[in-house]
Design a protein around this motif. Structure first.
Motif, PDB file in Angstrom:
ATOM      1  N   ALA A 101      67.524  57.033  52.383  1.00 22.77           N
ATOM      2  CA  ALA A 101      68.723  56.958  51.937  1.00 22.77           C
ATOM      3  C   ALA A 101      70.064  57.585  52.665  1.00 22.77           C
ATOM      4  O   ALA A 101      69.811  58.259  53.462  1.00 22.77           O
ATOM      5  CB  ALA A 101      68.776  57.438  50.639  1.00 22.77           C
ATOM      6  N   TYR A 102      71.113  57.285  52.559  1.00 17.71           N
ATOM      7  CA  TYR A 102      72.239  57.589  53.310  1.00 17.71           C
ATOM      8  C   TYR A 102      73.483  57.312  52.286  1.00 17.71           C
ATOM      9  O   TYR A 102      73.705  56.584  51.335  1.00 17.71           O
ATOM     10  CB  TYR A 102      72.599  57.422  54.473  1.00 17.71           C
ATOM     11  CG  TYR A 102      72.909  55.995  54.703  1.00 17.71           C
ATOM     12  CD1 TYR A 102      74.515  55.794  55.007  1.00 17.71           C
ATOM     13  CD2 TYR A 102      72.280  54.835  54.850  1.00 17.71           C
ATOM     14  CE1 TYR A 102      75.020  54.476  55.243  1.00 17.71           C
ATOM     15  CE2 TYR A 102      72.611  53.430  54.912  1.00 17.71           C
ATOM     16  CZ  TYR A 102      73.861  53.236  55.159  1.00 17.71           C
ATOM     17  OH  TYR A 102      74.550  52.063  55.299  1.00 17.71           O
ATOM     18  N   ARG A 103      74.501  58.150  52.401  1.00 16.86           N
ATOM     19  CA  ARG A 103      76.062  58.012  52.083  1.00 16.86           C
ATOM     20  C   ARG A 103      76.882  57.573  53.026  1.00 16.86           C
ATOM     21  O   ARG A 103      76.872  58.214  54.310  1.00 16.86           O
ATOM     22  CB  ARG A 103      76.392  58.806  51.187  1.00 16.86           C
ATOM     23  CG  ARG A 103      75.635  59.267  50.164  1.00 16.86           C
ATOM     24  CD  ARG A 103      76.321  59.978  49.132  1.00 16.86           C
ATOM     25  NE  ARG A 103      75.887  60.475  47.969  1.00 16.86           N
ATOM     26  CZ  ARG A 103      75.713  59.454  46.944  1.00 16.86           C
ATOM     27  NH1 ARG A 103      76.309  58.516  46.966  1.00 16.86           N
ATOM     28  NH2 ARG A 103      74.814  59.897  45.802  1.00 16.86           N
ATOM     29  N   ALA A 104      77.724  56.678  52.926  1.00 15.59           N
ATOM     30  CA  ALA A 104      79.121  56.332  53.804  1.00 15.59           C
ATOM     31  C   ALA A 104      80.057  57.195  53.576  1.00 15.59           C
ATOM     32  O   ALA A 104      80.157  57.675  52.256  1.00 15.59           O
ATOM     33  CB  ALA A 104      79.411  54.862  53.816  1.00 15.59           C
ATOM     34  N   PRO A 105      80.969  57.684  54.511  1.00 13.61           N
ATOM     35  CA  PRO A 105      82.096  58.612  54.077  1.00 13.61           C
ATOM     36  C   PRO A 105      83.046  57.773  53.065  1.00 13.61           C
ATOM     37  O   PRO A 105      83.113  56.733  52.958  1.00 13.61           O
ATOM     38  CB  PRO A 105      82.726  58.403  55.420  1.00 13.61           C
ATOM     39  CG  PRO A 105      81.743  58.247  56.531  1.00 13.61           C
ATOM     40  CD  PRO A 105      80.846  57.367  55.833  1.00 13.61           C
ATOM     41  N   HIS A 106      83.474  58.629  51.989  1.00 11.73           N
ATOM     42  CA  HIS A 106      84.150  58.128  51.062  1.00 11.73           C
ATOM     43  C   HIS A 106      83.683  57.336  50.142  1.00 11.73           C
ATOM     44  O   HIS A 106      84.606  56.430  49.527  1.00 11.73           O
ATOM     45  CB  HIS A 106      85.638  57.932  51.697  1.00 11.73           C
ATOM     46  CG  HIS A 106      86.179  58.817  52.661  1.00 11.73           C
ATOM     47  ND1 HIS A 106      86.707  59.890  52.168  1.00 11.73           N
ATOM     48  CD2 HIS A 106      86.348  58.473  53.798  1.00 11.73           C
ATOM     49  CE1 HIS A 106      87.147  60.671  53.440  1.00 11.73           C
ATOM     50  NE2 HIS A 106      87.065  59.669  54.322  1.00 11.73           N
ATOM     51  N   SER A 107      82.537  57.142  49.981  1.00 11.18           N
ATOM     52  CA  SER A 107      81.596  56.315  48.938  1.00 11.18           C
ATOM     53  C   SER A 107      80.797  56.930  48.132  1.00 11.18           C
ATOM     54  O   SER A 107      80.120  57.867  48.378  1.00 11.18           O
ATOM     55  CB  SER A 107      80.918  55.321  49.862  1.00 11.18           C
ATOM     56  OG  SER A 107      80.353  54.542  49.004  1.00 11.18           O
TER      57      SER A 107
END
Length: 193
Positions: A76-82
């Protein structure tokens, strides 16, 4: 400080990876005996999930000697500003290619996992759906067994296109040939030169 301010709040809606799996010999073997079928399991977003034959090294295991000890991983990961939790998939097998929709991955190659993906390795086919949720620190995984191979039913060329594979369209799936049948033309089509 009030105790209620120090306790983490329960997350309402967890993102979920719904994994539907198929193997042509699944009815005669106990291939899925180690999978938590029909139950959602919760995982920390920091943890790497592995699928393979080794139930000590992998989060999820298949009871099949033809599967690599470590076949694939999901992270899992998150993109910036998402706000969305996204995932990558990586091939951990030195012997077998892994196909993600129309992209073949060799050993240690990785790619982003689309919202809807057809994963293939060996004779296995997995249809993975990513469901969004509000949680930031954890997600769920749910396994289900399919009665028929998902590649015969749907084609995942692009997220907005769903085509029946029996039409002869291979949709660019690598190393999984589809017999090309007769092509019929639309009688209302008018050719302009």
């Amino acid at each position: 400080m009030n105790v209620s301010q120090t306790i983490e709040t329960e997350e309402n809606l967890l993102p979920c990876l719904r994994i539907k799996i198929y193997h042509p010999q699944q009815s005669t073997k106990g291939l899925y005996g180690l999978l938590p079928l029909g139950n959602r399991s919760r995982h920390s977003a920091e943890d790497l999930l592995r699928l393979g034959r080794d139930n000590q090294a992998c989060t999820f295991a298949l009871a099949d000697i033809r599967v690599s000890r470590k076949q694939l991983s999901l992270q899992a990961y998150r993109a910036p500003h998402s706000a969305d939790m996204l995932f990558t998939i990586q091939n951990l097998s030195q012997k077998a290619r892994l196909s993600v929709n129309s992209t073949a991955l060799d050993y240690l190659e990785r790619t982003d996992l689309p919202d809807k993906a057809l994963i293939r390795f060996g004779e296995y086919e997995m249809l993975i759906f990513r469901e969004s949720g509000e949680a930031k620190g954890s997600f769920e995984v749910e396994f289900e067994v399919l009665a028929a191979p998902p590649s015969r039913e749907t084609c995942l060329c692009s997220p907005s296109v769903t085509a029946i594979m029996d039409t002869g369209s291979s949709c660019g799936l690598m190393s999984f040939p589809v017999t090309q049948g007769p092509l019929e033309s639309d009688e209302t089509f008018i050719y302009h030169s």
